[in-house]
Design a protein around this motif. Structure first.
Motif, PDB file in Angstrom:
ATOM      1  N   VAL A  19       0.847  -1.193   0.000  1.00 33.39           N
ATOM      2  CA  VAL A  19       0.000   0.000   0.000  1.00 33.39           C
ATOM      3  C   VAL A  19       0.884   1.245   0.000  1.00 33.39           C
ATOM      4  CG1 VAL A  19      -1.751   1.289   1.282  1.00 33.39           C
ATOM      5  CG2 VAL A  19      -1.790  -1.213   1.280  1.00 33.39           C
ATOM      6  N   PRO A  20       0.604   2.213  -0.860  1.00 30.67           N
ATOM      7  CA  PRO A  20       1.384   3.450  -0.840  1.00 30.67           C
ATOM      8  C   PRO A  20       1.363   4.099   0.544  1.00 30.67           C
ATOM      9  CG  PRO A  20       0.006   3.363  -2.799  1.00 30.67           C
ATOM     10  CD  PRO A  20      -0.399   2.201  -1.940  1.00 30.67           C
ATOM     11  N   GLY A  21       2.547   4.460   1.039  1.00 32.44           N
ATOM     12  CA  GLY A  21       2.645   5.115   2.336  1.00 32.44           C
ATOM     13  C   GLY A  21       2.725   4.188   3.524  1.00 32.44           C
ATOM     14  N   CYS A  22       2.658   2.871   3.293  1.00 27.21           N
ATOM     15  CA  CYS A  22       2.650   1.909   4.406  1.00 27.21           C
ATOM     16  C   CYS A  22       3.975   1.162   4.555  1.00 27.21           C
ATOM     17  CB  CYS A  22       1.522   0.900   4.220  1.00 27.21           C
ATOM     18  SG  CYS A  22      -0.107   1.603   4.527  1.00 27.21           S
ATOM     19  N   LYS A  23       5.040   1.707   4.014  1.00 19.00           N
ATOM     20  CA  LYS A  23       6.340   1.048   4.077  1.00 19.00           C
ATOM     21  C   LYS A  23       6.789   0.870   5.522  1.00 19.00           C
ATOM     22  CE  LYS A  23      10.254  -0.530   2.414  1.00 19.00           C
ATOM     23  NZ  LYS A  23      10.292  -1.879   1.816  1.00 19.00           N
ATOM     24  N   GLN A 275      -0.685   1.703  13.663  1.00 14.33           N
ATOM     25  CA  GLN A 275       0.298   2.707  14.081  1.00 14.33           C
ATOM     26  C   GLN A 275       1.571   2.602  13.253  1.00 14.33           C
ATOM     27  OE1 GLN A 275       3.333   2.097  16.205  1.00 14.33           O
ATOM     28  NE2 GLN A 275       3.784   4.281  15.908  1.00 14.33           N
ATOM     29  N   MET A 276       2.066   1.402  13.049  1.00 13.82           N
ATOM     30  CA  MET A 276       3.332   1.241  12.331  1.00 13.82           C
ATOM     31  C   MET A 276       3.194   1.505  10.836  1.00 13.82           C
ATOM     32  SD  MET A 276       5.279  -1.922  14.200  1.00 13.82           S
ATOM     33  CE  MET A 276       5.766  -1.790  15.927  1.00 13.82           C
ATOM     34  N   MET A 277       2.019   1.203  10.276  1.00 12.11           N
ATOM     35  CA  MET A 277       1.805   1.442   8.841  1.00 12.11           C
ATOM     36  C   MET A 277       1.259   2.835   8.559  1.00 12.11           C
ATOM     37  SD  MET A 277       0.439  -2.039   7.050  1.00 12.11           S
ATOM     38  CE  MET A 277       1.641  -3.224   6.433  1.00 12.11           C
ATOM     39  N   ARG A 278       0.999   3.598   9.630  1.00  7.48           N
ATOM     40  CA  ARG A 278       0.424   4.951   9.485  1.00  7.48           C
ATOM     41  C   ARG A 278      -0.877   4.884   8.677  1.00  7.48           C
ATOM     42  NH1 ARG A 278       5.757   3.254   9.561  1.00  7.48           N
ATOM     43  NH2 ARG A 278       7.039   4.741  10.683  1.00  7.48           N
TER      44      ARG A 278
END
Length: 388
Positions: A19-23, A275-278
């Motif tokens: 997922v974009p932004g979930c790095k 929380q970790m994947m925002r």
């Protein structure tokens, strides 16, 4: 009839991380992998080792730390992909290589630009190569949801003969209706020679909001593994949500299907991944959303206060939530107000409660939610006296 176990294959760290932004960084991946093992997942798809040096190292590290769950690495039906996955998984106690190729007419014609026979050959070669390095080989027929059943059955039969132990039947584009996907699994169960020697797996995407329904239809019709992610994270509209399929099976015991998941850790795990994947969890998300066990309507509140099962089919404690939440709004009734006041130590007779309720409604009309501090102030300002 004895309860049959459905294996949970968690791909939060692979499909979910696309997922974009979930790095995620290495440390975050290791923390989540430990939590997944504690949760009780059977298989952790740790990543796609050929995709980057970082992903290779993450799969390698997760393989080394994991003691109970199978650790899986993804590959295409490409020699170097498979060799790299095998190298990354060397330290795993229970390694699995997950390899495959597109099988739908769309993928064969437009993506791969080849023929069905060539796809069949590549599928068999990939499984045979992976089998040289690990005993446990999962084959995915990408876009199986839109693949002709007869050809799909041919591919499945061929890879079983080549040594596959798990057959992944993905609804890659989230296109199938539950009855269609369930019928596809049933067709394979009834028409693939050797299918009794392998485990059929569902891998459903949520483009039409049907990932969970399709996965359940799959296991009802013979699949014995569900591929899913925490909070349903994944590409586009996401994947099947682990917490949803686990609790559906748990709440419908007549299906005689269950998992090894410790459901009391679901809320905690959901919060960690979020929380970790925002990636915030929507409030009305089933099972783990902040509103999943919250009630603001007076009718519902009264019912839940009298008997929780009136409006809740799941005990919140079963998924790691301390209690149901009675949220005070202008839609709340006297029962909810009395309940919250008693929690704060105020016990009023009917006449005093009626007076408190009239003042409460004035506050509620000004605010979206009435909180405990508001109630304390209400009692003081109105000089309300508790009943003896």
């Amino acid at each position: 009839m004895s309860v049959q176990k459905i294996q949970i294959f968690d791909t939060t760290l692979r499909d979910g991380e696309q997922v974009p932004g979930c790095k995620l960084d290495m440390d975050e991946k290791l923390v989540i992998a430990r939590q997944l093992e504690l949760l009780g997942v059977d298989v952790i798809e740790a990543g796609f080792p050929i995709s980057s040096p970082g992903d290779f190292e993450a799969v390698k590290a997760i393989a080394a730390q994991t003691k109970q769950a199978t650790v899986c690495g993804l590959s295409r039906a490409v020699e170097q992909d498979i060799l790299t996955a095998a190298e990354a998984l060397k330290g795993a106690r229970f390694p699995r290589i997950h390899t495959g190729i597109g099988t739908s007419d769309s993928h064969i014609k437009f993506k791969l630009r080849t023929t069905q026979e060539k796809v069949l050959e590549r599928a068999v070669e990939a499984v045979k190569l992976a089998k040289k390095y690990v005993e446990d080989v999962e084959f995915y027929a990408e876009d199986a949801g839109r693949t002709d059943n007869e050809f799909l059955a041919r591919v499945c039969e061929a890879v079983i003969k080549a040594g596959a132990t798990v057959l992944n039947i993905p609804d890659t584009t989230g296109y199938c209706l539950p009855e269609e996907y369930g019928a596809k699994i049933k067709y394979l169960v009834e028409n693939v020679n050797g299918v009794d020697r392998v485990r059929l797996s569902t891998h459903c995407h949520n483009d039409l909001g049907l990932a969970t329904a399709n996965s359940i239809a799959g296991v009802i019709n013979g699949a014995r593994q569900i591929e899913c992610t925490i909070n349903g994270v994944g590409e586009r509209a996401g994947n099947t949500a682990l917490e949803e399929v686990v609790m559906i099976l748990r709440q419908h015991p007549y299906l005689n299907l269950d998992t090894n998941i410790n459901t009391k850790l679901l809320t905690e795990t959901s919060a960690m991944v979020s929380q970790m994947m925002r990636m915030p969890v929507q409030a009305n998300k089933a099972i783990v959303g902040s509103n999943a066990f919250s009630h603001s309507s007076g009718i519902h509140q009264d019912g839940v206060i009298k008997h929780r099962e009136t409006y809740e089919i799941i005990d919140p404690k079963d998924v790691g939530v301390n209690d149901s939440s009675i949220v005070l709004t202008a839609r709340s009734g006297r029962a909810a107000l009395a309940y919250r006041l008693q929690k704060l130590g105020y016990d009023f007779d009917k006449a005093t409660l009626d007076k408190a309720y009239a003042s409460f409604l004035q506050i509620a009309d000004r605010k979206k939610e009435v909180v405990d501090e508001d109630l304390h102030q209400l009692v003081e300002q109105e000089n309300l006296i508790a009943a003896n």
